[in-house]
Design an enzyme around this catalytic site. Structure first.
Site, PDB file in Angstrom:
ATOM      1  N   ARG A  10      36.225  59.688  39.313  1.00 28.49           N
ATOM      2  CA  ARG A  10      37.538  59.094  39.079  1.00 28.49           C
ATOM      3  C   ARG A  10      37.861  59.183  37.595  1.00 28.49           C
ATOM      4  O   ARG A  10      36.997  59.476  36.765  1.00 28.49           O
ATOM      5  CB  ARG A  10      37.549  57.627  39.525  1.00 28.49           C
ATOM      6  CG  ARG A  10      37.435  57.440  41.022  1.00 28.49           C
ATOM      7  CD  ARG A  10      37.143  55.972  41.349  1.00 28.49           C
ATOM      8  NE  ARG A  10      38.173  55.082  40.853  1.00 28.49           N
ATOM      9  CZ  ARG A  10      37.978  53.782  40.589  1.00 28.49           C
ATOM     10  NH1 ARG A  10      36.780  53.243  40.734  1.00 28.49           N
ATOM     11  NH2 ARG A  10      38.969  53.036  40.155  1.00 28.49           N
ATOM     12  N   SER A  12      39.150  56.641  35.662  1.00 26.65           N
ATOM     13  CA  SER A  12      39.134  55.388  34.911  1.00 26.65           C
ATOM     14  C   SER A  12      38.112  55.484  33.780  1.00 26.65           C
ATOM     15  O   SER A  12      37.150  56.261  33.858  1.00 26.65           O
ATOM     16  CB  SER A  12      38.781  54.219  35.835  1.00 26.65           C
ATOM     17  OG  SER A  12      37.395  54.219  36.130  1.00 26.65           O
ATOM     18  N   LYS A  82      28.775  50.060  44.733  1.00 34.29           N
ATOM     19  CA  LYS A  82      29.476  48.989  45.449  1.00 34.29           C
ATOM     20  C   LYS A  82      30.823  49.440  46.002  1.00 34.29           C
ATOM     21  O   LYS A  82      31.405  48.757  46.847  1.00 34.29           O
ATOM     22  CB  LYS A  82      29.649  47.759  44.559  1.00 34.29           C
ATOM     23  CG  LYS A  82      30.569  47.897  43.380  1.00 34.29           C
ATOM     24  CD  LYS A  82      30.530  46.634  42.523  1.00 34.29           C
ATOM     25  CE  LYS A  82      31.416  46.742  41.301  1.00 34.29           C
ATOM     26  NZ  LYS A  82      32.842  46.684  41.631  1.00 34.29           N
ATOM     27  N   ASP A  83      31.325  50.602  45.553  1.00 35.26           N
ATOM     28  CA  ASP A  83      32.584  51.141  46.093  1.00 35.26           C
ATOM     29  C   ASP A  83      32.382  51.957  47.364  1.00 35.26           C
ATOM     30  O   ASP A  83      33.355  52.353  48.005  1.00 35.26           O
ATOM     31  CB  ASP A  83      33.272  52.035  45.056  1.00 35.26           C
ATOM     32  CG  ASP A  83      33.831  51.257  43.880  1.00 35.26           C
ATOM     33  OD1 ASP A  83      34.091  50.053  44.037  1.00 35.26           O
ATOM     34  OD2 ASP A  83      34.000  51.861  42.801  1.00 35.26           O
ATOM     35  N   THR A 126      40.974  37.643  39.916  1.00 37.96           N
ATOM     36  CA  THR A 126      39.953  38.530  40.482  1.00 37.96           C
ATOM     37  C   THR A 126      40.598  39.416  41.538  1.00 37.96           C
ATOM     38  O   THR A 126      41.571  39.013  42.185  1.00 37.96           O
ATOM     39  CB  THR A 126      38.775  37.767  41.102  1.00 37.96           C
ATOM     40  OG1 THR A 126      37.853  38.711  41.666  1.00 37.96           O
ATOM     41  CG2 THR A 126      39.236  36.818  42.198  1.00 37.96           C
ATOM     42  N   SER A 128      38.571  40.659  43.917  1.00 35.55           N
ATOM     43  CA  SER A 128      37.490  40.681  44.903  1.00 35.55           C
ATOM     44  C   SER A 128      37.564  39.495  45.858  1.00 35.55           C
ATOM     45  O   SER A 128      37.591  38.340  45.423  1.00 35.55           O
ATOM     46  CB  SER A 128      36.144  40.667  44.159  1.00 35.55           C
ATOM     47  OG  SER A 128      35.095  40.234  44.979  1.00 35.55           O
ATOM     48  N   LEU A 129      37.558  39.777  47.164  1.00 34.43           N
ATOM     49  CA  LEU A 129      37.491  38.693  48.145  1.00 34.43           C
ATOM     50  C   LEU A 129      36.192  37.912  48.013  1.00 34.43           C
ATOM     51  O   LEU A 129      36.164  36.698  48.213  1.00 34.43           O
ATOM     52  CB  LEU A 129      37.608  39.262  49.563  1.00 34.43           C
ATOM     53  CG  LEU A 129      38.991  39.688  50.037  1.00 34.43           C
ATOM     54  CD1 LEU A 129      38.902  40.231  51.460  1.00 34.43           C
ATOM     55  CD2 LEU A 129      39.982  38.541  49.979  1.00 34.43           C
ATOM     56  N   ARG A 130      35.098  38.605  47.702  1.00 34.38           N
ATOM     57  CA  ARG A 130      33.807  37.936  47.528  1.00 34.38           C
ATOM     58  C   ARG A 130      33.889  36.902  46.404  1.00 34.38           C
ATOM     59  O   ARG A 130      33.479  35.743  46.576  1.00 34.38           O
ATOM     60  CB  ARG A 130      32.718  38.969  47.215  1.00 34.38           C
ATOM     61  CG  ARG A 130      31.362  38.379  46.847  1.00 34.38           C
ATOM     62  CD  ARG A 130      30.380  39.468  46.429  1.00 34.38           C
ATOM     63  NE  ARG A 130      30.841  40.198  45.242  1.00 34.38           N
ATOM     64  CZ  ARG A 130      30.615  39.815  43.995  1.00 34.38           C
ATOM     65  NH1 ARG A 130      29.938  38.707  43.752  1.00 34.38           N
ATOM     66  NH2 ARG A 130      31.057  40.530  42.978  1.00 34.38           N
ATOM     67  N   ARG A 131      34.420  37.324  45.257  1.00 34.34           N
ATOM     68  CA  ARG A 131      34.511  36.400  44.124  1.00 34.34           C
ATOM     69  C   ARG A 131      35.498  35.277  44.407  1.00 34.34           C
ATOM     70  O   ARG A 131      35.267  34.125  44.029  1.00 34.34           O
ATOM     71  CB  ARG A 131      34.908  37.179  42.865  1.00 34.34           C
ATOM     72  CG  ARG A 131      33.801  38.112  42.383  1.00 34.34           C
ATOM     73  CD  ARG A 131      34.281  39.059  41.311  1.00 34.34           C
ATOM     74  NE  ARG A 131      33.215  39.957  40.867  1.00 34.34           N
ATOM     75  CZ  ARG A 131      33.403  41.175  40.407  1.00 34.34           C
ATOM     76  NH1 ARG A 131      34.633  41.677  40.338  1.00 34.34           N
ATOM     77  NH2 ARG A 131      32.376  41.912  40.016  1.00 34.34           N
ATOM     78  N   ARG A 148      44.441  43.758  39.944  1.00 34.47           N
ATOM     79  CA  ARG A 148      43.965  45.113  40.237  1.00 34.47           C
ATOM     80  C   ARG A 148      44.054  45.951  38.979  1.00 34.47           C
ATOM     81  O   ARG A 148      44.770  45.630  38.050  1.00 34.47           O
ATOM     82  CB  ARG A 148      44.818  45.755  41.345  1.00 34.47           C
ATOM     83  CG  ARG A 148      44.669  45.165  42.736  1.00 34.47           C
ATOM     84  CD  ARG A 148      43.394  45.595  43.433  1.00 34.47           C
ATOM     85  NE  ARG A 148      43.168  47.029  43.354  1.00 34.47           N
ATOM     86  CZ  ARG A 148      43.781  47.935  44.135  1.00 34.47           C
ATOM     87  NH1 ARG A 148      44.653  47.550  45.043  1.00 34.47           N
ATOM     88  NH2 ARG A 148      43.499  49.226  44.012  1.00 34.47           N
ATOM     89  N   GLY A 149      43.325  47.053  38.968  1.00 36.31           N
ATOM     90  CA  GLY A 149      43.349  47.952  37.828  1.00 36.31           C
ATOM     91  C   GLY A 149      41.967  48.121  37.243  1.00 36.31           C
ATOM     92  O   GLY A 149      40.995  47.509  37.707  1.00 36.31           O
ATOM     93  N   VAL A 151      38.948  47.968  34.245  1.00 38.05           N
ATOM     94  CA  VAL A 151      38.406  46.798  33.559  1.00 38.05           C
ATOM     95  C   VAL A 151      39.313  46.356  32.411  1.00 38.05           C
ATOM     96  O   VAL A 151      39.663  45.171  32.285  1.00 38.05           O
ATOM     97  CB  VAL A 151      36.984  47.093  33.028  1.00 38.05           C
ATOM     98  CG1 VAL A 151      36.487  45.958  32.150  1.00 38.05           C
ATOM     99  CG2 VAL A 151      36.025  47.316  34.198  1.00 38.05           C
ATOM    100  N   THR A 153      42.464  46.944  31.957  1.00 41.12           N
ATOM    101  CA  THR A 153      43.740  46.459  32.479  1.00 41.12           C
ATOM    102  C   THR A 153      43.622  45.026  32.961  1.00 41.12           C
ATOM    103  O   THR A 153      44.493  44.181  32.683  1.00 41.12           O
ATOM    104  CB  THR A 153      44.228  47.360  33.624  1.00 41.12           C
ATOM    105  OG1 THR A 153      44.464  48.677  33.123  1.00 41.12           O
ATOM    106  CG2 THR A 153      45.505  46.817  34.244  1.00 41.12           C
ATOM    107  N   ARG A 154      42.535  44.722  33.668  1.00 38.26           N
ATOM    108  CA  ARG A 154      42.367  43.360  34.179  1.00 38.26           C
ATOM    109  C   ARG A 154      42.155  42.357  33.039  1.00 38.26           C
ATOM    110  O   ARG A 154      42.654  41.231  33.102  1.00 38.26           O
ATOM    111  CB  ARG A 154      41.223  43.309  35.184  1.00 38.26           C
ATOM    112  CG  ARG A 154      41.625  43.826  36.566  1.00 38.26           C
ATOM    113  CD  ARG A 154      40.491  43.789  37.548  1.00 38.26           C
ATOM    114  NE  ARG A 154      39.674  44.993  37.472  1.00 38.26           N
ATOM    115  CZ  ARG A 154      38.507  45.138  38.070  1.00 38.26           C
ATOM    116  NH1 ARG A 154      37.988  44.134  38.739  1.00 38.26           N
ATOM    117  NH2 ARG A 154      37.847  46.283  37.973  1.00 38.26           N
ATOM    118  N   CYS A 241      36.211  45.511  53.129  1.00 41.41           N
ATOM    119  CA  CYS A 241      36.872  44.698  52.117  1.00 41.41           C
ATOM    120  C   CYS A 241      37.765  43.626  52.731  1.00 41.41           C
ATOM    121  O   CYS A 241      38.541  43.005  52.047  1.00 41.41           O
ATOM    122  CB  CYS A 241      37.707  45.593  51.204  1.00 41.41           C
ATOM    123  SG  CYS A 241      36.822  46.186  49.756  1.00 41.41           S
TER     124      CYS A 241
END
Length: 314
Positions: A10, A12, A82-83, A126, A128-131, A148-149, A151, A153-154, A241
């Site tokens: 990618r 990024s 993790k992706d 965040t 992430s649903l987990r977080r 979203r975006g 690191v 960007t967030r 997800c």
């Protein structure tokens, strides 16, 4: 040896760092080898206006890159493990996992706050649903803002939106030299990491024996055991997800300790468990923990969010 290895990645900043890092590892192991990057934009990069859970899940970050491997446009691909989904496309394999970076989450606050110092009703970002599940189960008063975006960007959105902070992977922040942004590194007992967090996944075509041999020296046996257990848990749960899910294994002196949970996105229910065993049992440990979680309520959560057929029937 004289050979060019094309690395699909990618675009990024973090993905490019990871691909270049793997390229450097390869050239260090094989003098004369040269590498080039095949930079790509994935669906996950293009659809930033909605949560991943509503646009198709984490596989959106890898599909086009995997297709480049299958089409012969690249020789290897580098992903954040993790992706990746639990099942790989036919013809591709997870050829090597280098030494794992710190798998923990980190809380980044523009004002230096830590989680236990967040004011009532604090807004936390965040993607992430987990977080989100972890934060909501810990503090019902927190307002979760979807970010979203990449690191950087967030982190910028956290400042621009006046948020109290955001939760990101410690590994990504370290790799990008952004540790100064961290207010607190979160213990796995507070924020259990995602399956494969902190691990680089190097993928290639199963039939490409020459490339597999080149990647062999990059493999870390301890990391492989840990991710085997974690991904066995993921596969058995068929987690994507749409449901908060965590799985993290540690390996010490040939013994594996695997912890995991499945939760509801609003944090009202979290089914957690852990198992221990030998490194040789890594796959079986992941499957056993999944069965335990399913039998204690995870199956119902998964069915409620579209994972039909899992767990005991009501």
């Amino acid at each position: 040896m004289s050979r060019l290895v094309r690395i699909a990645t990618r675009q990024s900043p973090l993905a490019l760092w990871q691909a270049r890092h793997v390229g450097a590892l390869l050239t260090a192991q094989h003098p004369g080898l040269s590498v080039s990057l095949v930079e790509m934009t994935t669906e996950g990069d293009r659809f930033l206006s909605a949560p991943l859970s509503s646009v198709g899940g984490k596989g959106l970050f890898v599909k086009e890159i995997e297709q480049a491997l299958l089409d012969g446009r690249a020789d290897i691909a580098v992903h954040s493990l993790k992706d990746m989904t639990s099942v790989l496309p036919e013809g591709l394999m997870l050829a090597a996992v280098p030494v794992r970076e710190d798998p923990r989450d980190a809380f980044c606050s523009p004002t230096g706050l830590t989680l236990d110092r967040l004011p009532q009703g604090a807004r936390v970002g965040t993607s992430s649903l987990r977080r989100s599940c972890i934060l909501r189960s810990w503090r019902k008063d927190l307002e979760i803002v979807s970010l979203r975006g990449n690191v950087q960007t967030r982190l910028q959105k956290t400042r621009d939106l006046g948020l109290a902070g955001t939760v990101l992977a410690h590994a990504g922040l370290k790799r990008l030299g952004l540790e100064r942004e961290i207010s607190e590194v979160l213990s796995p007992s507070v924020s259990l990491p995602a399956v494969g967090q902190g691990v680089l996944a190097i993928q290639c075509r199963t039939e490409d024996a020459e490339v597999r041999a080149l990647l062999g020296p990059l493999e870390d046996a301890v990391t492989r055991v840990a991710v085997t257990a974690e991904r066995a848990l993921l596969a058995k749960l068929e987690g994507g997800c749409k449901v908060p899910l965590a799985g993290h294994a540690t390996v010490e002196q040939g013994r594996v300790h695997l912890r995991g949970f499945v939760g509801r996105p609003d944090g009202t229910q979290v089914v957690a468990g852990e198992v221990r065993g030998t490194a040789k049992e890594a796959q079986a440990l992941g499957e056993a923990l999944a069965e335990d979680l399913l039998s204690r309520g995870a199956g119902e959560i998964l069915r409620d969010f579209g994972h039909a057929g899992r767990g005991p029937k009501p």
